[in-house]
Each structure stands twice: as structure tokens, then as C-alpha cells.
Design a protein around this motif. Sequence first.
Motif, short mmCIF file in Angstrom:
data_model
loop_
_atom_site.label_atom_id
_atom_site.label_comp_id
_atom_site.label_asym_id
_atom_site.label_seq_id
_atom_site.Cartn_x
_atom_site.Cartn_y
_atom_site.Cartn_z
N ALA A 187 -9.69 -45.23 27.93
CA ALA A 187 -9.54 -44.24 26.88
C ALA A 187 -10.86 -43.44 26.44
O ALA A 187 -10.80 -42.32 26.10
N THR A 188 -11.62 -44.19 26.26
CA THR A 188 -12.92 -43.81 25.80
C THR A 188 -13.66 -42.86 26.76
O THR A 188 -14.35 -41.65 26.45
N TRP A 189 -13.44 -43.35 28.15
CA TRP A 189 -14.12 -42.65 29.20
C TRP A 189 -13.16 -41.33 29.27
O TRP A 189 -14.09 -40.30 29.54
N LEU A 190 -12.12 -41.28 29.27
CA LEU A 190 -11.27 -40.05 29.49
C LEU A 190 -11.70 -38.99 28.43
O LEU A 190 -11.58 -37.97 28.85
N SER A 191 -11.73 -39.41 27.01
CA SER A 191 -12.23 -38.57 26.18
C SER A 191 -13.70 -38.19 26.23
O SER A 191 -13.57 -36.92 26.09
N GLU A 239 -16.84 -44.12 38.44
CA GLU A 239 -18.26 -43.63 37.66
C GLU A 239 -18.79 -44.94 36.97
O GLU A 239 -19.67 -44.68 36.20
N GLY A 240 -18.42 -45.97 37.11
CA GLY A 240 -19.26 -47.25 36.72
C GLY A 240 -18.69 -47.54 35.16
O GLY A 240 -19.23 -48.56 34.67
N ALA A 241 -17.74 -46.86 34.74
CA ALA A 241 -17.27 -47.04 33.12
C ALA A 241 -16.10 -48.14 33.06
O ALA A 241 -16.19 -48.82 32.22
N CYS A 242 -15.56 -48.32 33.92
CA CYS A 242 -14.50 -49.20 34.17
C CYS A 242 -14.66 -50.39 34.91
O CYS A 242 -14.88 -50.13 35.97
#
Length: 290
Positions: free
Chosen positions: A125-129, A96-99
Motif C-alpha cells: 500500500a505504501t509503495w502503490l501510494s 522494484e525491490g519494495a516488496c
Amino acid sequence: MSFEPVITFGTTAAVALIGWGVSHALDTHPFDLPHQTAVSELVVLGSGSFEHPQAGEFLKGNHPVAAPIVQQTMKAPLEIMKYQVSISEYGRCVAEGACKPADSRKSGSNIPVTGVSHIDAEVYATWLSACTGQAWRLPTDVEWAYAASEKFRGDIEGEGDPNNPARRWLTRYRLETALGRKPDPEPRAQGSFGTNSKGVADIAGNVWEWTSTCYSHAIIAIDGKRIESSIDNCGVHVVEGFHRTYMSNFIRDGKSGGCAVGTPPDNLGFRLVRDRPSPVQAALRRLGFS
């Protein structure tokens, strides 16, 4: 013309809706929400107390001393991932391009992701939240130790020469060798190192885990009963595994540097804890508010 009835009605309606939401939330599990992102199996640990050696470096009279042992109490239930975050779970964040892609050497759906820094773990952790509408974060050093239970081992301590860092490191190395640790660089499938008495898997295996606790440098009073001063360095965080150590936030490979104590970690990975929302927070989520 007065608008007070409208305001009163609006306030009353909002309170009623929140009240309904709280009642509904209490009647059902607060996390029974539709998720597009699958999350790891969790272990729920009840409250309890235990003795814990504090993390960091401690000096008394300019000489290194063992970490003070304090009584820690976990008042609320702790929800922690049973397994470390896997390559496939982390891969969804990358897709998803977040990590950023990990420096993992292996592939597989049930292999722990390794080659990740503290920064990478925080981003995940921020993305999963955001994906789940839940609050995910790295555990503190105390929370990790509580979950590790009988498998927790603090810093490798040794007398050594307080004025000779190289000799101190050698003493720690010898102590660690005496504990039977051998290099084990290949990450293994989840569950390969078994579960501890609390049902948490792969504690103290060959993947060290990032925590949210900053490295601390403290001065203990001469009487040994109190800490005179303490400075936190949050560019370095506590890493837990076969023993506790400290690594710079950007390090992905424990053998490449950082602030490792004793022999370096075979691999760097992580698992997360999930914070329970209050009844009001759960109600607002059910009403569509984040």
C-alpha cells in the motif's frame, strides 16, 4: 526598506495559484493524473448505515459473550478495489525491490496474490501510494464489512465451555462445518466467486483478506450496555473472508498458526481502498506538490 509588498504579492500569488488549482480540480476528476503504475478496477460505494458486530473478544463476568452489534454509518463514498490484488500487480512491487516475494503457489496475471502477511500488505500500500501519488491503504473491518454487504459473516460464535478453550474451538469448528465450508486451497482467477450486490468481487471466496483493524480484548459491564475496558493488540489484525478471524501480522499462511478462530483460512491476501483527496489536496497535486 519594507518587504511587505513582496510578501503580500507572494502570498496573494500563492493563494491565486491554489485557487486556480482548486477550480481546475473541481472541473475535472480528482484522480485524472498520469500514472505509470496501473491500478485495479475500483467500486465506489455510496454512504449508508448498517448493523455490524464489533471485532474482537468480549468477556462479561469472565465468560466469553457474543460481540456487541452497533450501528455503523459510512458518511463519505468508499472506493475499494473490485478484486483482490493480483500476483502480477504485487509482482511489480517485488520487481522494484519494495516488496518481499509472496509465498504464492500459483502464477498468472489475474490470480490473487496469496502467501502475504499484514506487513507485506502494508508495504504494498505504501509503495502503490508513492507510485501513483494517491492514498492507498487496507480497509478497516467496518469498511470491509460494508463492501461485503450480504456476504459478510462475523465471528463463528458458539456457547461451548468458557473455561475450556479446546471445547470452544470444537464448537466453532462444528458450526463452521454446518455452514458448508470445505477446504479449498487453490487460488482461482479473479471473478471466480462472482460479485455481490454492491459489485465487489470474490468476497468470502477462498482468499481471506487483511484489514487495518487491530485485535481487541474488551470487558463488557454486567448490565451488558457498555464496555468497561478495552485493550488493542496491534500485533494481531482482523482477517475477513468466509468468516472473521484474527491473525498475527507476520503470518503468511493461515494454516501455520496465528490467532485463527475456527478452521484456518485457505489463503491470505488483500485488497485496498483509495482515499479521496480534498479539493485543496487535489489542487496541490496538480501544481506538483505531494
